[in-house]
Structures are given as structure tokens and as C-alpha cells.
Design a protein around this motif. Structure first.
Motif, mmCIF file in Angstrom:
data_model
loop_
_atom_site.group_PDB
_atom_site.id
_atom_site.type_symbol
_atom_site.label_atom_id
_atom_site.label_comp_id
_atom_site.label_asym_id
_atom_site.label_seq_id
_atom_site.Cartn_x
_atom_site.Cartn_y
_atom_site.Cartn_z
ATOM 1 N N GLY A 28 0.833 -1.199 0.000
ATOM 2 C CA GLY A 28 0.000 0.000 0.000
ATOM 3 C C GLY A 28 0.860 1.237 0.000
ATOM 4 N N GLY A 47 0.119 -1.775 -8.034
ATOM 5 C CA GLY A 47 0.309 -3.037 -7.309
ATOM 6 C C GLY A 47 1.736 -3.253 -6.831
ATOM 7 N N GLY A 52 5.208 -2.391 0.326
ATOM 8 C CA GLY A 52 5.088 -3.827 0.101
ATOM 9 C C GLY A 52 6.443 -4.469 -0.178
ATOM 10 N N THR A 53 7.268 -3.779 -0.955
ATOM 11 C CA THR A 53 8.581 -4.319 -1.321
ATOM 12 C C THR A 53 9.492 -4.413 -0.099
ATOM 13 N N VAL A 102 8.752 -7.475 -9.567
ATOM 14 C CA VAL A 102 8.687 -6.120 -10.126
ATOM 15 C C VAL A 102 9.016 -6.146 -11.625
ATOM 16 N N SER A 105 6.134 -7.356 -13.511
ATOM 17 C CA SER A 105 5.107 -6.321 -13.583
ATOM 18 C C SER A 105 5.421 -5.354 -14.729
ATOM 19 N N ARG A 109 3.061 -4.677 -18.051
ATOM 20 C CA ARG A 109 2.569 -3.370 -18.518
ATOM 21 C C ARG A 109 2.984 -3.146 -19.969
ATOM 22 N N GLU A 114 -3.248 -5.089 -17.726
ATOM 23 C CA GLU A 114 -3.534 -4.191 -16.605
ATOM 24 C C GLU A 114 -3.067 -4.807 -15.293
ATOM 25 N N GLY A 116 -3.024 -6.591 -11.962
ATOM 26 C CA GLY A 116 -3.851 -7.663 -11.433
ATOM 27 C C GLY A 116 -4.232 -8.711 -12.462
ATOM 28 N N LYS A 176 -6.541 -10.525 -1.137
ATOM 29 C CA LYS A 176 -6.063 -10.274 -2.490
ATOM 30 C C LYS A 176 -7.273 -10.040 -3.384
HETATM 31 N N1 CTP Z 1 2.358 -5.592 -3.396
HETATM 32 C C1 CTP Z 1 3.070 -4.424 -3.073
HETATM 33 N N2 CTP Z 1 4.371 -4.291 -3.474
HETATM 34 C C2 CTP Z 1 4.995 -5.255 -4.188
HETATM 35 C C3 CTP Z 1 4.299 -6.433 -4.529
HETATM 36 C C4 CTP Z 1 2.979 -6.572 -4.124
HETATM 37 O O1 CTP Z 1 2.529 -3.535 -2.420
HETATM 38 N N3 CTP Z 1 6.276 -5.083 -4.559
HETATM 39 C C5 CTP Z 1 0.961 -5.730 -2.941
HETATM 40 C C6 CTP Z 1 -0.012 -4.858 -3.742
HETATM 41 O O2 CTP Z 1 -1.030 -4.447 -2.874
HETATM 42 C C7 CTP Z 1 -0.522 -5.833 -4.798
HETATM 43 C C8 CTP Z 1 -0.621 -7.129 -4.014
HETATM 44 O O3 CTP Z 1 0.501 -7.058 -3.111
HETATM 45 O O4 CTP Z 1 -1.752 -5.455 -5.360
HETATM 46 C C9 CTP Z 1 -0.575 -8.364 -4.884
HETATM 47 O O5 CTP Z 1 0.665 -8.472 -5.549
HETATM 48 P P1 CTP Z 1 0.740 -8.901 -7.073
HETATM 49 O O6 CTP Z 1 -0.267 -9.919 -7.426
HETATM 50 O O7 CTP Z 1 2.176 -9.203 -7.329
HETATM 51 O O8 CTP Z 1 0.403 -7.496 -7.801
HETATM 52 P P2 CTP Z 1 -0.771 -7.083 -8.790
HETATM 53 O O9 CTP Z 1 -1.698 -6.168 -8.049
HETATM 54 O O10 CTP Z 1 -1.319 -8.290 -9.421
HETATM 55 O O11 CTP Z 1 -0.017 -6.188 -9.865
HETATM 56 P P3 CTP Z 1 0.752 -6.658 -11.194
HETATM 57 O O12 CTP Z 1 -0.266 -6.944 -12.230
HETATM 58 O O13 CTP Z 1 1.569 -5.447 -11.511
HETATM 59 O O14 CTP Z 1 1.590 -7.837 -10.840
#
Ligand code: CTP
Ligand code: MG
Length: 180
Positions: A28, A47, A52-53, A102, A105, A109, A114, A116, A176
Motif C-alpha cells: 500500500g 500493485g 510492500g517491497t 517487479v 510487472s 505493462r 492491466e 492484477g 487479495k
Molecule cells: N504488493 C506491493 N508491493 C509489491 C508487490 C505486491 O505492495 N512489490 C501488494 C499490492 O497491494 C498488490 C498485491 O501485493 O496489489 C498483490 O501483488 P501482485 O499480485 O504481485 O500485484 P498485482 O496487483 O497483481 O499487480 P501486477 O499486475 O503489476 O503484478
């Protein structure tokens, strides 16, 4: 023996497994990319947050230390020796797992997915590849001794199963947004 191979591989990967789940719980706040976009799409998205990291890296690293503390009695109980984590290996497993997530991710993108969205295989193995590659660089002899080709094979099969299972649970408990 098969049991010590599987249990040993699982044990050695625990500092890499926990960061993703800890990030879900502790995530967050400010996104790492600061909201920046490139060619109309976010670099990483909301996300991937700093909090979170950091929570993930700390959780994985602390876990490695805790696992070392219980290693002796547990190894005796099991009848085979579980891997012991040098500090740099524990930290590398945790940092590598978060970096792998990361990087995935970033790729998602660029592919136009998108935040999630599910990208099978990439979602389940990004953190494994990150953790193993970084650890191989940071603690090469420990890595070679711990992650034998057989152990890596076990990790590649076991991890997606565990990942799908724990994420489904996190979704059911409302932690989640998506079940992957
Ligand atoms: N999260 C975070 N920091 C990170 C990894 C995860 O804050 N480095 C938190 C976020 O709240 C995220 C949740 O954990 O929404 C779930 O992680 P993940 O499924 O990896 O992220 P997604 O929301 O699915 O985003 P993306 O599509 O970019 O992977
Ligand atoms: Mg996701």
C-alpha cells in the motif's frame, strides 16, 4: 532420498516464498513508479509499492534467520540436514524474489496487461527466477551446494502449485483482489 530433496528445496526457498505474501499483507501507499507512464501505460502500476517491497524483503530476510535458529532440532527430528542460510543468501533470496516480481510487472505493462491481470507461468515463476539468479551471484558456492539441478527441478514444479494454492487462499480471505 526424495523426501530430503523436496523438503530441503522447500526450506531453501522459504525466504523467497514469503516476500510476495508479506507484500500482499503489508503493501500500500506510494507506488514504486510514482504513477509514471511510458507510451500511455504505467511503468509498474499501483500493485508494486515501496512499503510492500520493503515489508517483503524484511520478512524474507528475517525468516532466513529464524529458520537457522530452528534448523538444528528440526534436522535432528527429520533425520537429514536442512540447508543453513548465510545472511547474504537469505537476503538475496528475499530481494531477488521481490525484484523478479517487479520485473514481471514491468513486462506485463509493456504487454498491455492491466494491474492484477493473470499471466500464467510468468506470475508463478517470476520471483523464483529472480531469487535463484540473484542468489547464484551473491552466494555462488552456497547456491551450487543447495540448489542442485534436481533441487531446481523440484522448485520449478512445486512453486507454481504452492503459489496457486496460497493466492487462492488469500483471495478467499479477502486479502487479495484476484485469486492468482
Ligand atoms: N504488493 C506491493 N508491493 C509489491 C508487490 C505486491 O505492495 N512489490 C501488494 C499490492 O497491494 C498488490 C498485491 O501485493 O496489489 C498483490 O501483488 P501482485 O499480485 O504481485 O500485484 P498485482 O496487483 O497483481 O499487480 P501486477 O499486475 O503489476 O503484478
Ligand atoms: Mg497479481
Amino acid at each position: 532420498m526424495v523426501l530430503d530433496l523436496v523438503v530441503g528445496a522447500f526450506w531453501a526457498m522459504l525466504p523467497a516464498y514469503v516476500p510476495n505474501n508479506a507484500a500482499v499483507l503489508g503493501g500500500g501507499g506510494r507506488p514504486i513508479d510514482g504513477g509514471r507512464t511510458w507510451r500511455g501505460r504505467r511503468l509498474l502500476g499501483d500493485g508494486k509499492t515501496w512499503r510492500g517491497t520493503i515489508v517483503g524483503v524484511v520478512a524474507g530476510s528475517v525468516l532466513a534467520v529464524v529458520l537457522n535458529l530452528v534448523n538444528g532440532p528440526l534436522s535432528t527430528l527429520l533425520g537429514f540436514s536442512l540447508p543453513v542460510f548465510p545472511l547474504r543468501a537469505g537476503v538475496a533470496l528475499a530481494v531477488g524474489a521481490m525484484v523478479g516480481d517487479v520485473v514481471a510487472s514491468l513486462l506485463k505493462r509493456r504487454l498491455g496487461r492491466e494491474r492484477g491481470s493473470a499471466v500464467p507461468v510468468l506470475d508463478q515463476l517470476d520471483f523464483v527466477v529472480g531469487a535463484l539468479v540473484l542468489t547464484a551471484f551473491v552466494a555462488p558456492s552456497w547456491f551450487a551446494q543447495t540448489f542442485t539441478p534436481a533441487a531446481v527441478g523440484v522448485v520449478l514444479v512445486m512453486t507454481p502449485l504452492l503459489h496457486v494454492g496460497t493466492n487462492a487462499l488469500a483471495f478467499l480471505f479477502g486479502l487479495k483482489n484476484e485469486p492468482w
